[in-house]
Motif scaffolding. Structure first.
Motif, PDB file in Angstrom:
ATOM      1  N   ARG A  66       0.811  -1.188  -0.013  1.00 43.10           N
ATOM      2  CA  ARG A  66       0.224  -0.078  -0.039  1.00 43.10           C
ATOM      3  C   ARG A  66       0.820   1.295  -0.137  1.00 43.10           C
ATOM      4  O   ARG A  66       0.476   2.426  -0.573  1.00 43.10           O
ATOM      5  CB  ARG A  66      -0.945  -0.022   1.239  1.00 43.10           C
ATOM      6  CG  ARG A  66      -2.099  -1.109   1.322  1.00 43.10           C
ATOM      7  CD  ARG A  66      -3.134  -0.914   2.310  1.00 43.10           C
ATOM      8  NE  ARG A  66      -2.594  -0.704   3.366  1.00 43.10           N
ATOM      9  CZ  ARG A  66      -2.477  -1.655   4.650  1.00 43.10           C
ATOM     10  NH1 ARG A  66      -2.523  -2.980   4.024  1.00 43.10           N
ATOM     11  NH2 ARG A  66      -1.970  -1.291   5.515  1.00 43.10           N
TER      12      ARG A  66
ATOM     13  N   GLU B 167       3.970   1.578  -1.094  1.00 47.46           N
ATOM     14  CA  GLU B 167       4.500   1.815  -2.401  1.00 47.46           C
ATOM     15  C   GLU B 167       3.744   2.203  -3.546  1.00 47.46           C
ATOM     16  O   GLU B 167       4.334   2.871  -4.410  1.00 47.46           O
ATOM     17  CB  GLU B 167       5.257   0.405  -2.773  1.00 47.46           C
ATOM     18  CG  GLU B 167       6.469  -0.051  -1.858  1.00 47.46           C
ATOM     19  CD  GLU B 167       7.061  -1.261  -2.216  1.00 47.46           C
ATOM     20  OE1 GLU B 167       6.421  -1.940  -3.271  1.00 47.46           O
ATOM     21  OE2 GLU B 167       7.989  -1.498  -1.910  1.00 47.46           O
ATOM     22  N   GLU B 168       2.394   2.341  -3.102  1.00 52.48           N
ATOM     23  CA  GLU B 168       1.505   2.797  -4.184  1.00 52.48           C
ATOM     24  C   GLU B 168       1.484   4.782  -3.881  1.00 52.48           C
ATOM     25  O   GLU B 168       0.765   5.295  -4.838  1.00 52.48           O
ATOM     26  CB  GLU B 168       0.122   2.366  -4.251  1.00 52.48           C
ATOM     27  CG  GLU B 168       0.281   0.836  -4.792  1.00 52.48           C
ATOM     28  CD  GLU B 168      -1.164   0.334  -4.480  1.00 52.48           C
ATOM     29  OE1 GLU B 168      -2.177   0.975  -3.790  1.00 52.48           O
ATOM     30  OE2 GLU B 168      -1.573  -1.040  -4.903  1.00 52.48           O
ATOM     31  N   ARG B 169       2.011   5.019  -2.948  1.00 52.64           N
ATOM     32  CA  ARG B 169       1.711   6.458  -2.519  1.00 52.64           C
ATOM     33  C   ARG B 169       2.984   7.234  -2.795  1.00 52.64           C
ATOM     34  O   ARG B 169       4.273   6.854  -2.519  1.00 52.64           O
ATOM     35  CB  ARG B 169       1.724   6.454  -1.195  1.00 52.64           C
ATOM     36  CG  ARG B 169       0.355   6.147  -0.576  1.00 52.64           C
ATOM     37  CD  ARG B 169       0.257   6.085   0.936  1.00 52.64           C
ATOM     38  NE  ARG B 169       0.788   7.217   1.883  1.00 52.64           N
ATOM     39  CZ  ARG B 169       1.030   7.590   2.978  1.00 52.64           C
ATOM     40  NH1 ARG B 169       0.519   6.615   3.834  1.00 52.64           N
ATOM     41  NH2 ARG B 169       1.742   8.669   3.569  1.00 52.64           N
TER      42      ARG B 169
ATOM     43  N   ARG C 171       7.441   6.866  -1.762  1.00 52.81           N
ATOM     44  CA  ARG C 171       8.322   6.389  -2.466  1.00 52.81           C
ATOM     45  C   ARG C 171       9.231   8.005  -2.476  1.00 52.81           C
ATOM     46  O   ARG C 171      10.432   7.621  -2.667  1.00 52.81           O
ATOM     47  CB  ARG C 171       7.700   6.448  -4.033  1.00 52.81           C
ATOM     48  CG  ARG C 171       6.674   5.139  -4.062  1.00 52.81           C
ATOM     49  CD  ARG C 171       7.452   3.977  -3.754  1.00 52.81           C
ATOM     50  NE  ARG C 171       8.214   3.565  -4.915  1.00 52.81           N
ATOM     51  CZ  ARG C 171       7.989   2.870  -6.266  1.00 52.81           C
ATOM     52  NH1 ARG C 171       6.654   2.581  -6.389  1.00 52.81           N
ATOM     53  NH2 ARG C 171       8.802   2.856  -6.972  1.00 52.81           N
TER      54      ARG C 171
ATOM     55  N   MET D  72       5.595   7.820 -11.618  1.00 49.26           N
ATOM     56  CA  MET D  72       4.771   7.038 -10.939  1.00 49.26           C
ATOM     57  C   MET D  72       3.028   7.638 -11.966  1.00 49.26           C
ATOM     58  O   MET D  72       3.036   8.994 -12.083  1.00 49.26           O
ATOM     59  CB  MET D  72       4.329   7.085  -9.827  1.00 49.26           C
ATOM     60  CG  MET D  72       5.342   6.421  -8.780  1.00 49.26           C
ATOM     61  SD  MET D  72       4.975   6.339  -7.160  1.00 49.26           S
ATOM     62  CE  MET D  72       3.496   5.234  -6.981  1.00 49.26           C
TER      63      MET D  72
ATOM     64  N   VAL E 219       0.207   8.686 -11.360  1.00 51.80           N
ATOM     65  CA  VAL E 219      -0.349   9.372 -10.401  1.00 51.80           C
ATOM     66  C   VAL E 219      -0.966  10.906 -10.852  1.00 51.80           C
ATOM     67  O   VAL E 219      -0.118  11.395 -11.545  1.00 51.80           O
ATOM     68  CB  VAL E 219       0.291   9.538  -8.989  1.00 51.80           C
ATOM     69  CG1 VAL E 219       0.435   8.006  -8.467  1.00 51.80           C
ATOM     70  CG2 VAL E 219       1.696  10.079  -9.050  1.00 51.80           C
TER      71      VAL E 219
END
Length: 425
Positions: free
Chosen positions: A124, A126-128, A132, A229, A231
């Motif tokens: 979870r 590492e999705e932010r 990172r 990323m 995002v």
């Protein structure tokens, strides 16, 4: 409490609750041995599972029956245990903690469940982008130093940890010599002795004192680190070396940080990037005082398309203060705020016990709260500007920028970074 262990406490009988903190110095993620990243966090997670003759469910029921909150966590430098309960259940809380420290079961089932939880947390995080960015920054600044350790390890390192790894960690770091205790609320010396003497009795001696953390000189100063990323907005963190807590110039540094980015709306950075440029929802800076290093850090989030502009504006603000200093009005306002807002921060037993812990960690003395106001009042504007000239050279700040392509998230609101993880800055 016996064995030479002492507790600092502040009594407030208004509400019959107790908040106790036990801090084991040197027991944080920086203690993780090579190849065993995440060991401290994994061990901490197991200390609220099965212990003695109580399996995990029975141990949790024992806590819940008395409405006892027992939380164990780690940061880079220490393992911290928080106990929050009614005064009448404080002794029982101490009994359960002593059992957890002396006789952790460390069953295979509990270990597999905690490993799965930590690996899920890593996924979870590492999705932010803010997480990172924080990892990218730490990896560069603290290359080849334990502060570069990922606080929760990796999927591979967590999966490889063994029962013996946990026992080795507990034996080495969860000792009397590493322990600091503070408390606040409806507490007194007799209650703390009844509550915590059994805990202290269970711990091994460690006459050498707290485990040391190697001092480090930060690397990569001035580097610009980037990671792409998919995002909708970019997270940016930045840092440079700062002043150690035991340096007399720390109080000037604290005031400088407040002026620079201590208030999202009224700081120099907030005024420039939020109010004037509309680049961020919020931006802040902080002083990150570790046992082995001291940093001034900052964090913001912006649209992908304005990431480079935001970095430029941060550098412009840093450069202006570095060259020209701050104004007399800013100095006066900062001192007024820092002094006047202090008592509002001590609005709970937890806040008071955490303040006492900071006083112990940094050897501030038992009278620090009484003398704190004068320490800030005595700081001159010239001292603040001298620190600004030393610390705020934009060329010394390392930036980590993590986000998506400029066209992603080009419209829509700028939102603050996700909260809830200390490793962001």
């Amino acid at each position: 409490l016996g064995h030479g262990v002492k507790a600092w406490y502040a009594t407030n009988e208004a509400v019959p609750v107790v908040h106790v903190i036990l801090s084991f110095e040197g027991a944080g993620s920086s203690s993780d041995a090579e190849g065993k990243a995440g060991r401290a966090a994994f061990a901490a997670s197991l200390l609220t599972e099965a212990a003695g003759d109580l399996d995990s469910s029975a141990f949790r029921r024992a806590l819940e029956e008395k409405a006892i909150q027992l939380n164990v966590s780690t940061d880079e430098d220490r393992l911290i245990i928080h106990i929050y309960c009614l005064r009448e259940h404080a002794v029982r809380a101490g009994e359960l903690l002593a059992l957890a420290l002396a006789q952790p079961q460390l069953t295979d089932a509990d270990q597999q469940r905690m490993k799965a939880d930590i690996i899920s947390l890593i996924a979870r995080l590492e999705e932010r982008p803010d997480y990172r960015a924080g990892r990218l920054l730490s990896d560069r600044l603290f290359k080849d130093h334990p502060y570069a350790n990922s606080p929760y390890g990796t999927r591979e390192s967590i999966a490889a940890l063994t029962t013996q790894d946990v026992r080795d960690y507990l034996t080495t770091y969860i000792t009397r010599g590493n322990l600091l205790i503070t408390a606040a609320g409806d507490v007194d010396a007799n209650l703390l002795d009844d509550m915590l003497a059994p805990v202290v009795d269970t711990l091994a001696d460690n006459d050498s004192g707290a485990v040391a953390v190697a001092q480090t000189t930060m690397q990569g100063l001035g580097d610009m680190l980037r990671l792409v990323m998919p995002v909708p907005q970019t997270s940016i963190v930045f840092a440079a070396p700062s002043i150690a807590r035991d340096d007399d110039r720390f109080y000037a540094t604290y005031l400088l940080n407040h002026i620079l980015g201590g208030n999202a709306l009224f700081s120099r950075l907030g005024a420039q990037l939020r109010q004037q440029k509309g680049l961020v929802y919020s931006i802040d800076t902080d002083l990150d005082v570790k046992r082995g290093a001291s940093l001034i850090t900052g964090a913001l989030a912006t649209r992908n398309a304005t990431a480079d502009e935001a970095v430029t504006e941060v550098k412009n603000v840093l450069g202006t203060i570095h060259k020209n200093g701050v104004t007399t009005e800013e100095c006066t306002d900062a001192k007024s705020y820092v002094i006047g807002s202090f008592t509002r921060k001590l609005d709970s037993s937890q806040a008071v016990s955490e303040m006492l812990l900071a006083m112990r960690i940094h050897n501030l003395g038992i009278d620090y709260i009484e003398k704190r106001a004068s320490l800030f009042k005595n700081v001159s504007c010239g001292a603040i500007n001298s620190i600004a000239a030393d610390l705020l050279n934009p060329a010394h700040f390392t930036f980590a920028i993590v986000g998506g392509a400029p066209e992603q998230g080009a419209s829509g609101p700028i939102t603050p970074p996700a909260a809830g993880h200390d490793d962001v800055k």
